[in-house]
Each structure stands twice: as C-alpha cells, then as structure tokens.
Design a protein around this motif. Structure first.
Motif, PDB file in Angstrom:
ATOM      1  N   LYS A 125      -5.721  -0.660  -5.968  1.00  0.00           N
ATOM      2  CA  LYS A 125      -5.662   0.294  -6.643  1.00  0.00           C
ATOM      3  C   LYS A 125      -5.187   1.409  -5.827  1.00  0.00           C
ATOM      4  O   LYS A 125      -5.293   1.563  -4.446  1.00  0.00           O
ATOM      5  CB  LYS A 125      -7.094   0.846  -7.146  1.00  0.00           C
ATOM      6  CG  LYS A 125      -7.821  -0.514  -8.207  1.00  0.00           C
ATOM      7  CD  LYS A 125      -6.930  -0.435  -9.158  1.00  0.00           C
ATOM      8  CE  LYS A 125      -7.242  -1.658 -10.285  1.00  0.00           C
ATOM      9  NZ  LYS A 125      -6.674  -1.676 -11.723  1.00  0.00           N
ATOM     10  N   ALA A 126      -4.968   2.678  -6.460  1.00  0.00           N
ATOM     11  CA  ALA A 126      -4.506   3.759  -5.713  1.00  0.00           C
ATOM     12  C   ALA A 126      -5.620   4.204  -4.921  1.00  0.00           C
ATOM     13  O   ALA A 126      -6.543   4.438  -5.282  1.00  0.00           O
ATOM     14  CB  ALA A 126      -4.046   4.979  -6.957  1.00  0.00           C
ATOM     15  N   GLY A 127      -4.996   4.537  -3.586  1.00  0.00           N
ATOM     16  CA  GLY A 127      -6.076   4.967  -2.671  1.00  0.00           C
ATOM     17  C   GLY A 127      -6.641   4.014  -1.799  1.00  0.00           C
ATOM     18  O   GLY A 127      -7.352   4.353  -0.779  1.00  0.00           O
ATOM     19  N   GLU A 128      -6.550   2.768  -1.959  1.00  0.00           N
ATOM     20  CA  GLU A 128      -7.418   1.662  -1.336  1.00  0.00           C
ATOM     21  C   GLU A 128      -6.593   1.044  -0.137  1.00  0.00           C
ATOM     22  O   GLU A 128      -7.135   0.780   0.827  1.00  0.00           O
ATOM     23  CB  GLU A 128      -7.764   0.423  -2.108  1.00  0.00           C
ATOM     24  CG  GLU A 128      -8.848   1.079  -3.291  1.00  0.00           C
ATOM     25  CD  GLU A 128      -9.197  -0.567  -4.266  1.00  0.00           C
ATOM     26  OE1 GLU A 128     -10.155  -0.261  -4.675  1.00  0.00           O
ATOM     27  OE2 GLU A 128      -8.264  -1.186  -4.429  1.00  0.00           O
ATOM     28  N   MET A 129      -5.207   0.957  -0.104  1.00  0.00           N
ATOM     29  CA  MET A 129      -4.336   0.608   0.794  1.00  0.00           C
ATOM     30  C   MET A 129      -3.958   1.430   1.844  1.00  0.00           C
ATOM     31  O   MET A 129      -3.230   2.351   1.648  1.00  0.00           O
ATOM     32  CB  MET A 129      -3.029  -0.423   0.313  1.00  0.00           C
ATOM     33  CG  MET A 129      -2.392  -0.987   1.395  1.00  0.00           C
ATOM     34  SD  MET A 129      -3.187  -2.143   2.338  1.00  0.00           S
ATOM     35  CE  MET A 129      -3.275  -3.649   1.192  1.00  0.00           C
ATOM     36  N   VAL A 130      -4.604   1.558   3.061  1.00  0.00           N
ATOM     37  CA  VAL A 130      -4.426   2.542   3.716  1.00  0.00           C
ATOM     38  C   VAL A 130      -3.415   2.053   4.795  1.00  0.00           C
ATOM     39  O   VAL A 130      -2.536   3.094   5.073  1.00  0.00           O
ATOM     40  CB  VAL A 130      -5.784   2.976   4.956  1.00  0.00           C
ATOM     41  CG1 VAL A 130      -5.488   3.915   5.935  1.00  0.00           C
ATOM     42  CG2 VAL A 130      -6.964   3.380   3.867  1.00  0.00           C
ATOM     43  N   ARG A 131      -3.344   0.877   5.307  1.00  0.00           N
ATOM     44  CA  ARG A 131      -2.133   0.540   5.917  1.00  0.00           C
ATOM     45  C   ARG A 131      -1.972  -0.939   5.959  1.00  0.00           C
ATOM     46  O   ARG A 131      -3.332  -1.931   5.851  1.00  0.00           O
ATOM     47  CB  ARG A 131      -2.437   0.603   7.427  1.00  0.00           C
ATOM     48  CG  ARG A 131      -1.532   0.294   8.271  1.00  0.00           C
ATOM     49  CD  ARG A 131      -1.769   0.952   9.943  1.00  0.00           C
ATOM     50  NE  ARG A 131      -0.997   0.296  10.940  1.00  0.00           N
ATOM     51  CZ  ARG A 131      -1.290  -0.679  11.664  1.00  0.00           C
ATOM     52  NH1 ARG A 131      -2.287  -1.428  11.500  1.00  0.00           N
ATOM     53  NH2 ARG A 131      -0.457  -1.355  12.343  1.00  0.00           N
ATOM     54  N   PHE A 132      -0.879  -1.548   6.170  1.00  0.00           N
ATOM     55  CA  PHE A 132      -0.791  -3.009   5.973  1.00  0.00           C
ATOM     56  C   PHE A 132       0.569  -3.284   6.849  1.00  0.00           C
ATOM     57  O   PHE A 132       1.356  -2.863   6.668  1.00  0.00           O
ATOM     58  CB  PHE A 132      -0.485  -3.633   4.653  1.00  0.00           C
ATOM     59  CG  PHE A 132       0.006  -4.970   4.692  1.00  0.00           C
ATOM     60  CD1 PHE A 132      -0.851  -5.922   4.996  1.00  0.00           C
ATOM     61  CD2 PHE A 132       1.415  -5.482   4.484  1.00  0.00           C
ATOM     62  CE1 PHE A 132      -0.576  -7.442   5.119  1.00  0.00           C
ATOM     63  CE2 PHE A 132       1.561  -6.672   4.548  1.00  0.00           C
ATOM     64  CZ  PHE A 132       0.567  -7.688   4.845  1.00  0.00           C
ATOM     65  N   ASP A 133       0.039  -4.080   7.879  1.00  0.00           N
ATOM     66  CA  ASP A 133       1.221  -4.327   8.859  1.00  0.00           C
ATOM     67  C   ASP A 133       1.798  -5.711   8.434  1.00  0.00           C
ATOM     68  O   ASP A 133       1.141  -6.636   8.849  1.00  0.00           O
ATOM     69  CB  ASP A 133       0.917  -4.304  10.352  1.00  0.00           C
ATOM     70  CG  ASP A 133       2.058  -4.134  11.298  1.00  0.00           C
ATOM     71  OD1 ASP A 133       2.880  -4.919  11.215  1.00  0.00           O
ATOM     72  OD2 ASP A 133       1.828  -3.898  12.612  1.00  0.00           O
ATOM     73  N   PRO A 134       3.077  -5.765   8.128  1.00  0.00           N
ATOM     74  CA  PRO A 134       3.650  -7.065   7.704  1.00  0.00           C
ATOM     75  C   PRO A 134       3.823  -8.093   8.872  1.00  0.00           C
ATOM     76  O   PRO A 134       3.965  -9.311   8.702  1.00  0.00           O
ATOM     77  CB  PRO A 134       4.884  -6.802   6.830  1.00  0.00           C
ATOM     78  CG  PRO A 134       5.510  -5.345   7.589  1.00  0.00           C
ATOM     79  CD  PRO A 134       4.134  -4.776   7.743  1.00  0.00           C
ATOM     80  N   LEU A 135       4.194  -7.476  10.163  1.00  0.00           N
ATOM     81  CA  LEU A 135       4.411  -8.253  11.313  1.00  0.00           C
ATOM     82  C   LEU A 135       3.050  -9.001  11.780  1.00  0.00           C
ATOM     83  O   LEU A 135       2.796 -10.162  11.959  1.00  0.00           O
ATOM     84  CB  LEU A 135       4.921  -7.487  12.219  1.00  0.00           C
ATOM     85  CG  LEU A 135       5.347  -8.140  13.629  1.00  0.00           C
ATOM     86  CD1 LEU A 135       6.193  -9.188  13.396  1.00  0.00           C
ATOM     87  CD2 LEU A 135       5.831  -7.179  14.678  1.00  0.00           C
ATOM     88  N   THR A 136       1.921  -8.257  11.916  1.00  0.00           N
ATOM     89  CA  THR A 136       0.644  -8.570  12.470  1.00  0.00           C
ATOM     90  C   THR A 136      -0.130  -9.159  11.375  1.00  0.00           C
ATOM     91  O   THR A 136      -1.473  -9.719  11.473  1.00  0.00           O
ATOM     92  CB  THR A 136       0.059  -7.530  13.408  1.00  0.00           C
ATOM     93  OG1 THR A 136      -0.378  -6.806  12.499  1.00  0.00           O
ATOM     94  CG2 THR A 136       0.842  -7.072  14.283  1.00  0.00           C
ATOM     95  N   GLU A 137      -0.157  -8.524   9.964  1.00  0.00           N
ATOM     96  CA  GLU A 137      -0.926  -8.815   9.032  1.00  0.00           C
ATOM     97  C   GLU A 137      -2.111  -8.364   9.106  1.00  0.00           C
ATOM     98  O   GLU A 137      -2.941  -8.390   8.384  1.00  0.00           O
ATOM     99  CB  GLU A 137      -1.034 -10.105   8.738  1.00  0.00           C
ATOM    100  CG  GLU A 137       0.274 -10.895   8.392  1.00  0.00           C
ATOM    101  CD  GLU A 137       0.270 -12.419   8.066  1.00  0.00           C
ATOM    102  OE1 GLU A 137      -0.910 -12.833   8.097  1.00  0.00           O
ATOM    103  OE2 GLU A 137       1.319 -12.913   8.163  1.00  0.00           O
ATOM    104  N   ASP A 138      -2.365  -7.044   9.988  1.00  0.00           N
ATOM    105  CA  ASP A 138      -3.471  -6.100   9.912  1.00  0.00           C
ATOM    106  C   ASP A 138      -3.349  -5.402   8.778  1.00  0.00           C
ATOM    107  O   ASP A 138      -2.713  -4.619   8.167  1.00  0.00           O
ATOM    108  CB  ASP A 138      -3.436  -5.199  11.101  1.00  0.00           C
ATOM    109  CG  ASP A 138      -3.407  -6.009  12.551  1.00  0.00           C
ATOM    110  OD1 ASP A 138      -4.187  -7.279  12.404  1.00  0.00           O
ATOM    111  OD2 ASP A 138      -3.140  -5.382  13.567  1.00  0.00           O
ATOM    112  N   VAL A 139      -4.924  -5.325   8.036  1.00  0.00           N
ATOM    113  CA  VAL A 139      -4.854  -4.730   6.630  1.00  0.00           C
ATOM    114  C   VAL A 139      -6.079  -3.720   7.021  1.00  0.00           C
ATOM    115  O   VAL A 139      -7.264  -3.894   7.504  1.00  0.00           O
ATOM    116  CB  VAL A 139      -5.294  -5.581   5.652  1.00  0.00           C
ATOM    117  CG1 VAL A 139      -5.474  -4.916   4.404  1.00  0.00           C
ATOM    118  CG2 VAL A 139      -4.193  -6.868   5.622  1.00  0.00           C
TER     119      VAL A 139
END
Length: 311
Positions: A125-139
């Motif tokens: 939902k809007a505002g929930e995903m602060v950061r996603f790194d597709p290389l390390t998959e850190d969420v």
C-alpha cells in the motif's frame, strides 16, 4: 447430422457424470469409492453454481477436475486453489473447460513439497515501501497497522518472498505500473489504456482505461467487455503472477508443482500466447487468462473482439 453430433456436449454435467463412460474414467483415477463420491459431489456442486461451466463440454470439465484431484486441490471457487475456466474452442465449435491454478494453489503445492519454510505474497500500500534494494533484496517495509486504513489505501505494488528450510531466501518486488504493463502485454482481454475494439460484425466499442474501470467511470451496459479476471480481481491475478515469477526462476519445484505449472495454460493457440512462453527461464512469464468467453449479455458480434490497432 451436425445438430445431432452437438447434443452430447449440451448434456447437463450432472447427468453426464453419471454415465458409464464417465464413471469408468473416474474409477480409473480414484480407487476409493468414498473418495469417488466426495469428488463427484464436489465437482457437480462447483459446476452447478457456475452457468458458464454448464455450457462446456462435460469431458473437459471432468478432465480438469481429475487433474486438480490428482494434485490434492479442491475445486471450490471459494478456496481459490484452482479453477475450471470456460474458453471457446474454435476447432470444436463449443466451450471447453480449462484447468487454471489459482495463486493459493501455488502456495499449497509449494509448501506441501517440503522445501519451503515460508512463502508469501502481499499487496503493498501507499507509504509502506520505504526502500527495496533489488541487488541485495534488503526491504524496508512498514505496514499500516490499522487494517481498515490499510484496506482503503491505494495499492502501489506487490511483494513476494520465500525461504527454504536451509535458510535461503528470495524476494521480488513489482510496482503496480509494472504489473499493469505485464497484464496489458500478455492478456488479450485486458487493456491498461483506453482503446477502441471491434467485433466480428464490424461494430466498434470503446474500452476505458483500467484506471477509469477501477473508478467505475464506464457505461454499465459495457460490463461484458471487462470480463477478464484482471478486471474482476486484479490483486489475485497479480499475486499469481508474482508467485509464478518467484518460483519458476528461483524456486525448487516438486513433481506435483511442475505438473501444475505445465498444465496451467490454455491450449487454444488462436486466443492465447505460444505455449513456449511458459517455459521456466530468465524471461517474464505470461499469465494464463482466466476468462475466455463473452458473457451472455455481450453483443452478438462481440465474440471476436480485437484491438483495432492490430488490424
């Protein structure tokens, strides 16, 4: 003569399944008489509540149901493990039922394989995903705690993840825009943007964009043009897409899961994408369409609706 030949296809499924040939087919696949009774009751009930299935060749209904039973999945639409979906078979001149695995079926078969400790897919939902790194998959994911508030919030993407029993993890994230582009590319019945379509009789129709459809900004008499499950339940189709992407590229698949994966496609080449597009490979996998026939209230000439831009 042709009319006589089509009569068996019109036999109600509740009667067809009681015939000797069908009983023998079921008995060869299901040995226990008690299991046979449960199977017949379950599939008869599933067909009875779906008018579209009632118009299908009974043999294709039974074939799809037996496949679902062999995988240990329920035909109940409420459980969403698999569906028997009607589509028009031009060569036979009738509707056939096609086995389609639901996203909950993917979860069931994967977890049952014994390889996975954890498997999940959610709408972001809007505002929930602060950061996603597709290389390390850190969420960095901060879920809205209030369930009612979260339900009302706009969906901006989809997140799928699994963890093996040995600790290996894999996570993927798609924005909703990417999912819309995927659906528009691989589903002939879905349109991300507004477009003009034409029926085989020559009449033209105007489909609104998906954004307008979601907002209800379209004439209700045109509801027949939006029969695809990508319209009716976009999130469920998105969940299935994410799981297919995740498991096919990085997951371990049991024999059952491989079988379901291979069968989860429509063979009507006049309507669907080539079968080789479903090969597990480092390419985006097309999604089998879940609705293939025009609703009963569709205009008579709308059976072969196509994009005017493709003509």
């Amino acid at each position: 003569m042709n009319e006589m030949q089509t009569k068996p296809q019109k036999m109600p499924f509740s009667l067809a399944i009681t015939t000797k040939g069908y009983n023998e087919m079921i008995s060869r696949s299901i040995r226990d008489p008690k299991d046979v009774k449960r199977f017949v009751a379950a599939i008869t009930s599933a067909v009875a509540v779906n008018p579209a299935l009632q118009d299908c060749d009974p043999a294709t209904i039974l074939s799809g149901a037996l496949l679902g039973n062999s995988l240990g999945l329920s035909p109940s639409p409420q459980l969403g493990q698999y569906y028997l979906v009607p589509y028009w078979n031009k060569k036979k001149g009738c509707n056939d039922a096609q086995f389609q695995l639901g996203y909950k079926g993917y979860v069931q078969l994967a977890l049952r394989s014994g390889y996975y400790k954890h498997l999940n897919v959610i709408a972001v939902k809007a505002g929930e995903m602060v950061r996603f790194d597709p290389l390390t998959e850190d969420v960095d994911f901060r879920m809205i705690e209030d369930e009612e508030e979260r339900e009302k919030a706009a969906t901006v993407g989809y997140l799928a993840t699994f963890e093996y029993l040995n600790g290996f993890r894999k996570t993927i994230y798609w924005s909703k825009e990417k999912m819309l582009t995927h659906a528009d590319k691989y589903s002939p019945a879905f349109s991300k943007d507004a477009q003009t379509v034409r029926g085989k009789g020559g009449n033209t129709y105007r489909k609104v964009s998906f954004a307008d459809y979601e907002a209800g900004n379209y004439p209700k008499q045109d509801e027949w043009m939006y029969s695809s499950f990508w319209y009716k339940n976009f999130d469920a189709m998105a969940f299935k897409t994410m799981l297919r992407q995740l498991i096919s590229k990085w997951g371990i698949m049991s024999i059952e899961l491989q079988t379901a994966f291979e069968q989860d496609t429509v063979v009507n080449e006049d309507y669907m994408e080539p079968a080789d597009a479903l090969t597990p490979a480092p390419v985006e996998l097309p999604e089998p369409e879940l609705v293939h026939q025009m609703p009963a209230d569709a205009p008579a000439d709308a059976e072969e609706v196509v994009n005017l831009n493709d003509l």
